[in-house]
Structure formats: structure tokens, C-alpha cells
Scaffold this motif. Structure first.
Motif, mmCIF file in Angstrom:
data_model
loop_
_atom_site.group_PDB
_atom_site.id
_atom_site.type_symbol
_atom_site.label_atom_id
_atom_site.label_comp_id
_atom_site.label_asym_id
_atom_site.label_seq_id
_atom_site.Cartn_x
_atom_site.Cartn_y
_atom_site.Cartn_z
ATOM 1 N N THR A 55 0.863 -1.182 0.000
ATOM 2 C CA THR A 55 0.000 0.000 0.000
ATOM 3 C C THR A 55 0.897 1.229 0.000
ATOM 4 O OG1 THR A 55 -1.836 -1.120 1.116
ATOM 5 C CG2 THR A 55 -1.761 1.283 1.268
ATOM 6 N N ILE A 56 0.718 2.083 -1.012
ATOM 7 C CA ILE A 56 1.632 3.200 -1.253
ATOM 8 C C ILE A 56 0.839 4.506 -1.256
ATOM 9 C CG2 ILE A 56 3.350 4.152 -2.829
ATOM 10 C CD1 ILE A 56 3.531 1.311 -4.087
ATOM 11 N N ASP A 57 1.247 5.444 -0.429
ATOM 12 C CA ASP A 57 0.667 6.782 -0.482
ATOM 13 C C ASP A 57 1.366 7.585 -1.573
ATOM 14 O OD1 ASP A 57 -1.146 6.355 1.529
ATOM 15 O OD2 ASP A 57 0.037 7.332 3.089
ATOM 16 N N THR A 58 0.572 8.276 -2.389
ATOM 17 C CA THR A 58 1.128 9.152 -3.417
ATOM 18 C C THR A 58 0.606 10.566 -3.218
ATOM 19 O OG1 THR A 58 -0.654 8.755 -5.042
ATOM 20 C CG2 THR A 58 1.234 7.230 -5.057
ATOM 21 N N LEU A 59 1.357 11.510 -3.758
ATOM 22 C CA LEU A 59 1.054 12.932 -3.582
ATOM 23 C C LEU A 59 0.988 13.603 -4.941
ATOM 24 C CD1 LEU A 59 0.781 15.376 -1.601
ATOM 25 C CD2 LEU A 59 3.266 15.628 -1.796
ATOM 26 N N SER A 60 -0.099 14.306 -5.209
ATOM 27 C CA SER A 60 -0.219 15.072 -6.446
ATOM 28 C C SER A 60 0.686 16.297 -6.402
ATOM 29 C CB SER A 60 -1.664 15.522 -6.655
ATOM 30 O OG SER A 60 -1.762 16.381 -7.774
ATOM 31 N N HIS A 61 1.188 16.672 -7.582
ATOM 32 C CA HIS A 61 2.026 17.872 -7.653
ATOM 33 C C HIS A 61 1.205 19.157 -7.715
ATOM 34 C CE1 HIS A 61 1.250 16.570 -11.838
ATOM 35 N NE2 HIS A 61 1.149 17.865 -12.084
ATOM 36 N N GLU A 62 -0.096 19.038 -7.973
ATOM 37 C CA GLU A 62 -0.910 20.250 -8.067
ATOM 38 C C GLU A 62 -1.011 20.942 -6.715
ATOM 39 O OE1 GLU A 62 -1.990 21.814 -10.577
ATOM 40 O OE2 GLU A 62 -1.837 20.361 -12.217
ATOM 41 N N GLY A 63 -0.765 22.255 -6.726
ATOM 42 C CA GLY A 63 -0.846 23.062 -5.514
ATOM 43 C C GLY A 63 0.463 23.232 -4.787
ATOM 44 N N ILE A 64 1.535 22.521 -5.242
ATOM 45 C CA ILE A 64 2.807 22.617 -4.514
ATOM 46 C C ILE A 64 3.911 23.271 -5.345
ATOM 47 C CG2 ILE A 64 2.199 20.519 -3.239
ATOM 48 C CD1 ILE A 64 4.433 19.070 -4.793
ATOM 49 N N LEU A 65 3.654 23.551 -6.606
ATOM 50 C CA LEU A 65 4.708 24.029 -7.496
ATOM 51 C C LEU A 65 4.972 25.524 -7.319
ATOM 52 C CD1 LEU A 65 3.657 22.023 -10.671
ATOM 53 C CD2 LEU A 65 5.529 21.501 -9.073
ATOM 54 N N GLY A 139 -9.587 17.913 -6.686
ATOM 55 C CA GLY A 139 -8.412 17.824 -7.543
ATOM 56 C C GLY A 139 -8.353 19.004 -8.485
ATOM 57 N N VAL A 140 -7.341 18.996 -9.349
ATOM 58 C CA VAL A 140 -7.070 20.137 -10.217
ATOM 59 C C VAL A 140 -6.708 19.649 -11.615
ATOM 60 C CG1 VAL A 140 -5.494 22.085 -10.625
ATOM 61 C CG2 VAL A 140 -6.302 21.602 -8.303
ATOM 62 N N VAL A 141 -7.205 20.360 -12.625
ATOM 63 C CA VAL A 141 -6.770 20.175 -14.009
ATOM 64 C C VAL A 141 -6.091 21.461 -14.447
ATOM 65 C CG1 VAL A 141 -7.447 19.574 -16.369
ATOM 66 C CG2 VAL A 141 -8.810 18.741 -14.431
ATOM 67 N N SER A 142 -4.852 21.362 -14.930
ATOM 68 C CA SER A 142 -4.092 22.566 -15.270
ATOM 69 C C SER A 142 -3.743 22.644 -16.746
ATOM 70 C CB SER A 142 -2.788 22.630 -14.463
ATOM 71 O OG SER A 142 -3.033 23.069 -13.155
ATOM 72 N N ASN A 143 -3.738 23.875 -17.236
ATOM 73 C CA ASN A 143 -3.209 24.204 -18.559
ATOM 74 C C ASN A 143 -2.201 25.320 -18.331
ATOM 75 O OD1 ASN A 143 -4.149 26.200 -21.283
ATOM 76 N ND2 ASN A 143 -3.019 24.293 -21.491
ATOM 77 N N ARG A 144 -0.895 25.003 -18.508
ATOM 78 C CA ARG A 144 0.127 25.931 -18.045
ATOM 79 C C ARG A 144 1.269 26.027 -19.032
ATOM 80 N NH1 ARG A 144 0.437 22.700 -12.951
ATOM 81 N NH2 ARG A 144 2.489 23.503 -12.498
ATOM 82 N N HIS A 145 1.949 27.159 -18.970
ATOM 83 C CA HIS A 145 3.207 27.390 -19.673
ATOM 84 C C HIS A 145 3.088 27.214 -21.186
ATOM 85 C CE1 HIS A 145 4.415 27.196 -15.585
ATOM 86 N NE2 HIS A 145 4.296 25.896 -15.508
ATOM 87 N N HIS A 146 1.886 27.437 -21.731
ATOM 88 C CA HIS A 146 1.660 27.296 -23.173
ATOM 89 C C HIS A 146 2.091 25.919 -23.672
ATOM 90 C CE1 HIS A 146 0.293 31.422 -23.698
ATOM 91 N NE2 HIS A 146 1.251 31.759 -22.840
ATOM 92 N N LYS A 147 1.711 24.918 -22.882
ATOM 93 C CA LYS A 147 1.907 23.531 -23.279
ATOM 94 C C LYS A 147 0.536 22.894 -23.457
ATOM 95 C CE LYS A 147 6.416 23.145 -21.058
ATOM 96 N NZ LYS A 147 7.258 22.413 -20.076
ATOM 97 N N GLY A 148 0.520 21.596 -23.711
ATOM 98 C CA GLY A 148 -0.735 20.926 -24.007
ATOM 99 C C GLY A 148 -0.913 20.780 -25.504
ATOM 100 N N ALA A 149 -2.106 20.375 -25.930
ATOM 101 C CA ALA A 149 -2.371 20.119 -27.347
ATOM 102 C C ALA A 149 -2.496 21.400 -28.171
ATOM 103 C CB ALA A 149 -3.644 19.290 -27.496
ATOM 104 N N LEU A 261 -2.793 19.473 -20.658
ATOM 105 C CA LEU A 261 -1.449 19.300 -20.112
ATOM 106 C C LEU A 261 -1.532 18.335 -18.942
ATOM 107 C CD1 LEU A 261 1.578 19.760 -20.071
ATOM 108 C CD2 LEU A 261 1.214 21.675 -18.505
ATOM 109 N N THR A 262 -2.458 18.582 -17.997
ATOM 110 C CA THR A 262 -2.724 17.599 -16.956
ATOM 111 C C THR A 262 -4.165 17.123 -17.094
ATOM 112 O OG1 THR A 262 -3.661 18.925 -15.150
ATOM 113 C CG2 THR A 262 -1.267 19.020 -15.477
ATOM 114 N N ALA A 263 -4.500 16.079 -16.345
ATOM 115 C CA ALA A 263 -5.885 15.633 -16.238
ATOM 116 C C ALA A 263 -6.357 15.975 -14.826
ATOM 117 C CB ALA A 263 -5.988 14.154 -16.558
ATOM 118 N N LEU A 264 -7.288 15.206 -14.275
ATOM 119 C CA LEU A 264 -7.739 15.499 -12.918
ATOM 120 C C LEU A 264 -6.724 14.911 -11.945
ATOM 121 C CD1 LEU A 264 -9.584 16.657 -10.859
ATOM 122 C CD2 LEU A 264 -11.158 14.723 -11.200
ATOM 123 N N GLU A 265 -5.801 15.757 -11.526
ATOM 124 C CA GLU A 265 -4.684 15.363 -10.669
ATOM 125 C C GLU A 265 -5.106 15.471 -9.214
ATOM 126 O OE1 GLU A 265 -1.693 14.723 -12.407
ATOM 127 O OE2 GLU A 265 -2.707 15.226 -14.282
#
Length: 368
Positions: A55-65, A139-149, A261-265
Motif C-alpha cells: 500500500t503506497i501513499d502518493t502525492l499530487s504535484h498540483e498546488g505545490i509548485l 483535484g485540479v486540471v491545469s493548462n500551463r506554460h503554453h503547453k498541451g495540445a 497538459l494535466t488531467a484530474l490530478e
């Protein structure tokens, strides 16, 4: 959109709530990888025997950058999240002197690595998702830094765009993401089903240099493969003795493509069983495997990777032909014809530098 999310019983803090694996690996801020992935030189966080579930706890990067302020209480508080509803690991990681080079390192936080005793290069590590639990109800979905499709079109202007999504869990166990159609009118919403999975699942790369966390490769990593929900298995070619497996980039949901760029993180607690497929069995079961391959209850899911989407498709088709030959004895020309008639090839993601494609081969088509 702001929402009142304040019931701390809705979060899975370190060590609290269900821990169903044989072992438990929390997401310790001092031990996680942030922006890169393990290599052969890294020390395992634990060693397990094949067949062990962790059992592994994981942490989203959204909100910490850094571009979000590196202050998750303030970031999520701006969306109506009470301070006690922010995971301690996020707060502690941001408050630490842990270096993270904005614009150079990847964004992802990864838990591990886990040494699987006896695994050797040439083998496959099988990572089976036993359970995924939401650690937070948002959670958060981000579109950042002029990346993505659509990098020349979104986000508009210089500001990054982060869409906050709340979770609506109903008594039958189903859960949905709720997103406003317009942040100025939070009453009108889109509501979509959740299907949690880990975007990063992989093994350490050979040599003394860590891999960047963004582009996937033969080591797995940031494959963003949506089929990797509960009950699915990912097979990854072992690169170093002991494999040194890891997981991260937790998602509550993602559409194939991940075009923003991200999905529902959002942070997950995942229970994974680790097994080893010996090298002598690999060719018989999977053929000449280069990229990771997944297996669900219904599908065989070979993948193809490349910076060029056309080449990624070609690589996926080759992998699909190979696995059909190995698993079912199908002639290559017949396999190509079958794939054209009966198999969907989906874009896994187009936003991670190295693009991904995966095929869904129905296992029932070959039932005997």
C-alpha cells in the motif's frame, strides 16, 4: 469556483484509514523523488519478495509548485478548502529546503523505489493495481506554460490556468468530478465519472543518472495509461537488478489524450502487487517487448512511444502484432488485418514530450 470542503474525515492522512497491502510505504517528504525518477544508483525505500502487495501513499504535484506559490494551504484555500483538508506531506514538502528547479525539473512527486528481490534485466516486473483510494475529495486540471495540445492558443495570456474540481461521492460507491461551466457561474456544472489510476508506474533506469519525470520510455514512468485502474497489470522491462519500482502522478480521471497538459490530478493511496516474469517466459507471453504492456480483465494493451505521434502509432502496431503472435500464434499479416478490423488504437497522451499510443485487443476474441 469555491466550495466548502472542511470535513477532515474525508482525507487519508499518513497511516490513517485502510491499509490493505502486506507492506505500507508512506509518502515521506524527505524520501520522495520530485521531478526525476530513480536510477540504478538510488537506495530502495524497501525490499519485497515477488508476490508482495504494498500500500503506497502518493502525492499530487498540483498546488505545490513554484508557479502556484509553493504553498498548498493558500492555493487550495483560494478554492474553499479548509487548512485541515490539505495533506501534511504537501505542506511539509513545500516548507522544506528540498530543491526543485522550476522549468527544469519535472513536476511529479514519486514514491519509492521498491526493490523486488531477484528481478534482473531481461525480466518483466508485473505491477497489478489491487486498490485505489482517494486521499482528498478534490483535484485540479491545469493548462500551463503554453503547453498541451494547443500551446499557441491556451492558456490565454501569460497566466496559467488551473480548474478546480470537487468530488461528489454517492452512497452506491460511485464518484464524480464536478466542474463549473464558467467560474463566474458555479451553479452550472459538468459532472463526469471518476476512474482513478497512477500516471507514473515504472522501474529505475540503468546508470548513475536519473530520468526526467515527464517523458515516458521503456522504463515506464509517466505513461498516463488510463486503463491502469483497479484489477489491471502493467508489465515493465527491468533495467537494473532489483527493478527499483515506483509510482506517482495520481489521477482521479483522465481522457485519452490529456490535451490540457494535466488531467484530474489528485492524491491517491494505491495498493500494488509486485511480481516478476522471468526472461525465459517473456518472449512466449509477449513477444519482442520494447515498451511496457498492460493487461486488463477484457484487453491486452500494448503501447507505442515516440516524440512523433505517427511513429508512436507505428510502434504500437508493431507491439500489437508481436503480442498476438506470441500469445496466440497469429501470423503477422493476419494480425495486422485483425487489428485493422477489430482493435481500437487510442492516444494515451500528447503532452509528455514523448507521445503515447495504446491498443485495446479484446481477449474474448481469442477465447478457446
Amino acid at each position: 469556483m469555491t466550495v466548502e470542503i472542511s470535513d477532515a474525515t474525508q482525507i487519508l492522512a499518513t497511516g490513517s484509514g485502510p491499509i490493505t497491502g502486506d507492506e505500507y510505504l508512506p509518502c515521506r517528504p524527505d524520501d520522495v523523488f520530485w521531478g526525476d525518477l530513480p536510477c540504478a544508483a538510488d537506495t530502495p525505500a524497501m525490499t519485497v519478495e515477488p508476490g508482495t502487495s504494498v500500500t503506497i501513499d502518493t502525492l499530487s504535484h498540483e498546488g505545490i509548485l513554484a508557479d502556484q506559490g509553493r504553498d498548498p494551504r493558500a492555493f487550495f484555500g483560494g478554492h474553499g478548502v479548509a487548512p485541515e483538508m490539505v495533506l501534511d506531506e504537501a505542506i511539509e514538502l513545500c516548507a522544506s529546503d528540498r530543491p526543485h528547479r522550476f522549468g527544469i525539473d519535472g513536476p511529479h512527486v514519486t514514491t519509492g523505489p521498491i526493490e523486488i528481490a531477484g528481478a534482473q534485466p531481461g525480466d518483466l516486473v508485473a505491477m497489478t493495481v489491487i486498490e485505489t483510494l482517494r486521499r482528498v475529495p478534490y483535484g485540479v486540471v491545469s493548462n500551463r506554460h503554453h503547453k498541451g495540445a494547443l500551446p499557441g492558443e491556451f492558456p490565454a495570456g501569460e497566466a496559467n490556468y488551473s480548474a478546480f474540481v470537487s468530488v461528489d461521492a454517492i452512497p452506491d460507491g460511485s464518484a464524480f468530478g464536478v466542474m463549473p461551466l464558467d467560474v463566474g457561474n458555479p451553479e452550472a456544472t459538468a459532472r463526469f465519472p471518476l476512474a482513478p489510476f497512477l500516471g507514473i508506474m515504472g522501474v529505475a533506469v540503468a546508470g548513475p543518472d536519473r530520468a526526467h519525470s515527464v517523458p515516458p520510455g521503456p522504463h515506464g514512468g509517466n505513461i498516463d495509461l488510463t486503463v491502469m485502474t483497479e484489477g489491471s497489470t502493467l508489465y515493465v522491462p527491468v533495467q537494473v537488478p532489483g527493478a527499483l519500482a515506483y509510482v506517482g502522478d495520481p489521477h482521479f480521471a483522465q481522457g485519452n489524450g490529456e490535451v490540457a497538459l494535466t488531467a484530474l490530478e489528485a492524491s491517491l493511496r494505491a495498493t500494488i502487487r509486485f511480481d516478476v516474469i522471468p526472461a525465459v517466459e517473456v518472449n512466449e507471453r509477449f513477444g519482442a517487448l520494447v515498451a511496457p504492456i498492460a493487461e486488463t480483465q477484457d484487453y491486452l494493451v500494448p503501447t507505442g512511444l515516440d516524440v512523433d505521434l505517427d511513429v508512436a502509432v507505428q510502434n504500437c502496431v508493431r507491439a500489437a502484432i508481436s503480442v498476438l503472435g506470441a500469445r496466440y500464434g497469429m501470423q503477422p499479416a493476419q494480425a495486422l488485418a485483425y487489428l485493422s478490423a477489430a482493435t481500437d488504437f487510442d492516444i494515451s497522451q500528447v503532452v509528455d514530450v514523448v507521445k503515447g499510443v495504446h491498443a485495446r485487443i479484446r481477449r474474448s476474441d481469442f477465447a478457446r
